[in-house]
Scaffold this motif. Structure first.
Motif, mmCIF file in Angstrom:
data_model
loop_
_atom_site.group_PDB
_atom_site.id
_atom_site.type_symbol
_atom_site.label_atom_id
_atom_site.label_comp_id
_atom_site.label_asym_id
_atom_site.label_seq_id
_atom_site.Cartn_x
_atom_site.Cartn_y
_atom_site.Cartn_z
ATOM 1 N N PHE A 91 0.816 -1.214 0.000
ATOM 2 C CA PHE A 91 0.000 0.000 0.000
ATOM 3 C C PHE A 91 0.855 1.272 0.000
ATOM 4 O O PHE A 91 0.533 2.269 0.630
ATOM 5 C CB PHE A 91 -0.950 0.003 1.201
ATOM 6 N N GLY A 92 1.988 1.198 -0.706
ATOM 7 C CA GLY A 92 2.844 2.356 -0.854
ATOM 8 C C GLY A 92 3.658 2.715 0.363
ATOM 9 O O GLY A 92 4.207 3.825 0.437
ATOM 10 N N GLN A 93 3.772 1.804 1.325
ATOM 11 C CA GLN A 93 4.540 2.094 2.535
ATOM 12 C C GLN A 93 5.154 0.829 3.107
ATOM 13 O O GLN A 93 4.910 -0.271 2.602
ATOM 14 C CB GLN A 93 3.642 2.762 3.575
ATOM 15 N N LYS A 94 5.962 1.007 4.149
ATOM 16 C CA LYS A 94 6.575 -0.141 4.807
ATOM 17 C C LYS A 94 5.781 -0.468 6.065
ATOM 18 O O LYS A 94 5.478 0.408 6.871
ATOM 19 C CB LYS A 94 8.036 0.145 5.169
ATOM 20 N N LEU A 95 5.477 -1.759 6.235
ATOM 21 C CA LEU A 95 4.778 -2.245 7.414
ATOM 22 C C LEU A 95 5.675 -3.220 8.169
ATOM 23 O O LEU A 95 6.634 -3.764 7.615
ATOM 24 C CB LEU A 95 3.478 -2.957 7.017
ATOM 25 N N VAL A 96 5.341 -3.438 9.432
ATOM 26 C CA VAL A 96 6.001 -4.467 10.218
ATOM 27 C C VAL A 96 4.937 -5.431 10.715
ATOM 28 O O VAL A 96 3.883 -5.027 11.206
ATOM 29 C CB VAL A 96 6.808 -3.882 11.397
ATOM 30 N N VAL A 97 5.217 -6.714 10.547
ATOM 31 C CA VAL A 97 4.339 -7.769 11.044
ATOM 32 C C VAL A 97 5.098 -8.519 12.125
ATOM 33 O O VAL A 97 6.248 -8.927 11.918
ATOM 34 C CB VAL A 97 3.935 -8.743 9.922
ATOM 35 N N PHE A 98 4.464 -8.695 13.281
ATOM 36 C CA PHE A 98 5.129 -9.432 14.357
ATOM 37 C C PHE A 98 4.108 -10.184 15.188
ATOM 38 O O PHE A 98 2.958 -9.769 15.344
ATOM 39 C CB PHE A 98 5.963 -8.497 15.246
ATOM 40 N N GLN A 99 4.569 -11.305 15.733
ATOM 41 C CA GLN A 99 3.751 -12.083 16.653
ATOM 42 C C GLN A 99 4.125 -11.697 18.068
ATOM 43 O O GLN A 99 5.282 -11.823 18.485
ATOM 44 C CB GLN A 99 3.968 -13.578 16.446
ATOM 45 N N SER A 100 3.149 -11.205 18.804
ATOM 46 C CA SER A 100 3.395 -10.826 20.189
ATOM 47 C C SER A 100 3.377 -12.064 21.084
ATOM 48 O O SER A 100 3.002 -13.160 20.660
ATOM 49 C CB SER A 100 2.356 -9.805 20.652
ATOM 50 N N GLY A 101 3.788 -11.871 22.339
ATOM 51 C CA GLY A 101 3.895 -12.990 23.264
ATOM 52 C C GLY A 101 2.590 -13.720 23.498
ATOM 53 O O GLY A 101 2.585 -14.907 23.861
ATOM 54 N N ASP A 102 1.469 -13.048 23.288
ATOM 55 C CA ASP A 102 0.165 -13.686 23.460
ATOM 56 C C ASP A 102 -0.253 -14.501 22.245
ATOM 57 O O ASP A 102 -1.370 -15.040 22.188
ATOM 58 C CB ASP A 102 -0.906 -12.642 23.785
ATOM 59 N N GLY A 103 0.619 -14.598 21.229
ATOM 60 C CA GLY A 103 0.347 -15.392 20.035
ATOM 61 C C GLY A 103 -0.344 -14.650 18.918
ATOM 62 O O GLY A 103 -0.537 -15.199 17.827
ATOM 63 N N ARG A 104 -0.692 -13.406 19.138
ATOM 64 C CA ARG A 104 -1.418 -12.634 18.135
ATOM 65 C C ARG A 104 -0.462 -12.092 17.077
ATOM 66 O O ARG A 104 0.661 -11.677 17.384
ATOM 67 C CB ARG A 104 -2.150 -11.472 18.812
ATOM 68 N N LEU A 105 -0.907 -12.100 15.826
ATOM 69 C CA LEU A 105 -0.150 -11.467 14.752
ATOM 70 C C LEU A 105 -0.629 -10.035 14.581
ATOM 71 O O LEU A 105 -1.829 -9.775 14.455
ATOM 72 C CB LEU A 105 -0.315 -12.235 13.439
#
Length: 381
Positions: free
Chosen positions: A44-58
């Motif tokens: 979408f024309g930008q940089k994103l970060v995807v991460f899994q937090s300690g609770d398992g959520r993406l």
């Protein structure tokens, strides 16, 4: 040379839209991101970060820290937060800064953009809306038969970057003829149905003995295929694809999905699962899924070779046996305008069954000629 140009049809093409489609977009397999590390996604024309937090959520956030612009995708996951590598500001999946280790308090306005996500069928989706609205309750991605069942294989998944606007891939929904000339298949039935946020292609076909080698001794002969492929929104297609062999059918589900990097490039995903049966148990089904995955990749590469050399064209010149290109583009336009500007013509039901009489006649003749020429070339002099 005839210098008169009055009757020459000029190609019309506006610049590709810089606005990105409203809807759910698949970023790939959830398992790819579920390793406790930050992942960069350019979309979408930008940089994103995807991460899994300690609770398992993406979680998906804008990649650049609102403090001093550090790149969160180069940071570290600490508990339920992503920590900026620049000053260790800790950002939660909701976009709020949760803590600053060296500061007694967090500024009230310490917020960054958090993207709405959905995990389903082993896939990660992100919601994009230029107006900033959340996904309506009735805008969904259907559950996929077999994606979480033991009697189906795991996903065979791949992705590639394509350097053109993503409208090119969507145009294939109505383009029957390209399946013969680009993918060397043989469609015999073709129908489109557009309604609401769904665009469907129903296609039946038979094998092409001039394009694919005959079955080896002891192997069943491929007779044809049946495909019911639907885009649910602007970028996620589910194809219930059945291959018909002598004595058995092989059921599969093919995913064709993409998300835009920018106006002139996108990430193209393909994924496939295959149903296990008595005739195709265990590892045999896994091997078939890998084989079909490789076949689909070759098909996408054939498309890409066309896309990277063709020009954008907003006024295609069509013949009677071409599909409803303009109606499809009118349906597709709904995802690029504000919700208030979606017209009834964009979403009302439209059905079109293409008359395949002439194409089948011409293609059958071409196949017979190819086989005859090949036979003549193989005869000794």
């Amino acid at each position: 040379m005839d210098s008169r140009h009055d009757d020459v049809r000029a190609i019309e093409a506006e610049a590709a839209p810089t606005r990105f489609a409203r809807g759910w977009h698949c970023l790939g397999l959830s398992s790819r991101f579920a390793d406790g590390k930050p992942h960069t996604v350019n979309a979408f024309g930008q940089k994103l970060v995807v991460f899994q937090s300690g609770d398992g959520r993406l979680n998906v956030l804008d990649a650049y820290c609102r403090h001093m612009g550090g790149d969160l995708s180069q940071g570290t996951v600490k508990g339920n937060e992503i920590a900026c590598p620049f000053h260790d500001w800790r950002w939660g999946g909701d976009g709020r800064c949760k803590s600053i280790p060296y500061s007694r308090r967090v500024p009230l306005r310490a917020r960054t953009a958090a993207w709405v996500t959905m995990q389903q069928d082993g896939l990660l989706f992100v919601w994009n809306d230029p107006e900033g609205n959340p996904p309506p309750a009735d805008v969904t991605i259907p559950l996929i038969e077999g994606a979480t069942r033991d009697d189906w294989t795991d996903w065979v998944w791949s992705e590639t970057i394509v350097n053109t606007n993503c409208r090119e891939v969507v145009d294939n929904v109505v383009d029957m003829a390209h399946f013969f000339y680009v993918h060397y298949s043989f469609p015999t039935y073709f129908k489109n149905i557009f309604e609401g946020q769904t665009a469907t292609q129903i296609m039946k076909g038979m094998g092409r003995p001039d394009a694919r080698p005959p079955a080896k001794s002891g192997e069943p002969q491929l007779l044809g295929n049946t495909s019911v492929a639907s885009y649910h929104g602007p970028s996620f297609m589910i194809d219930d694809l059945t291959y018909h062999y002598e004595g058995m059918d092989i059921k599969s589900v093919l995913i064709n999905a993409h998300y835009p990097i920018d106006a002139n490039s996108f990430v193209l995903h393909s994924g496939i699962i295959v149903q296990r049966t008595d005739a195709l148990p265990g590892e045999a089904a896994d091997a078939m899924a890998r084989k079909m995955g490789d076949f689909i990749l070759r098909g996408f590469d054939q498309d890409i070779q066309i896309w990277k050399n063709k020009t954008r064209i907003d006024n295609p010149l069509l013949c009677e046996e071409d599909g409803p290109v303009y109606q499809l583009r009118r349906w597709y336009e709904q995802f690029y305008v504000d919700v208030a500007d979606v017209t009834p013509e964009m979403v009302e039901r439209f059905e079109y069954e293409l008359d395949t009489t002439r194409p089948v006649e011409a293609w059958r003749k071409e196949v017979e000629e190819n086989l005859a020429r090949r036979a003549a070339e193989s005869r000794p002099a």
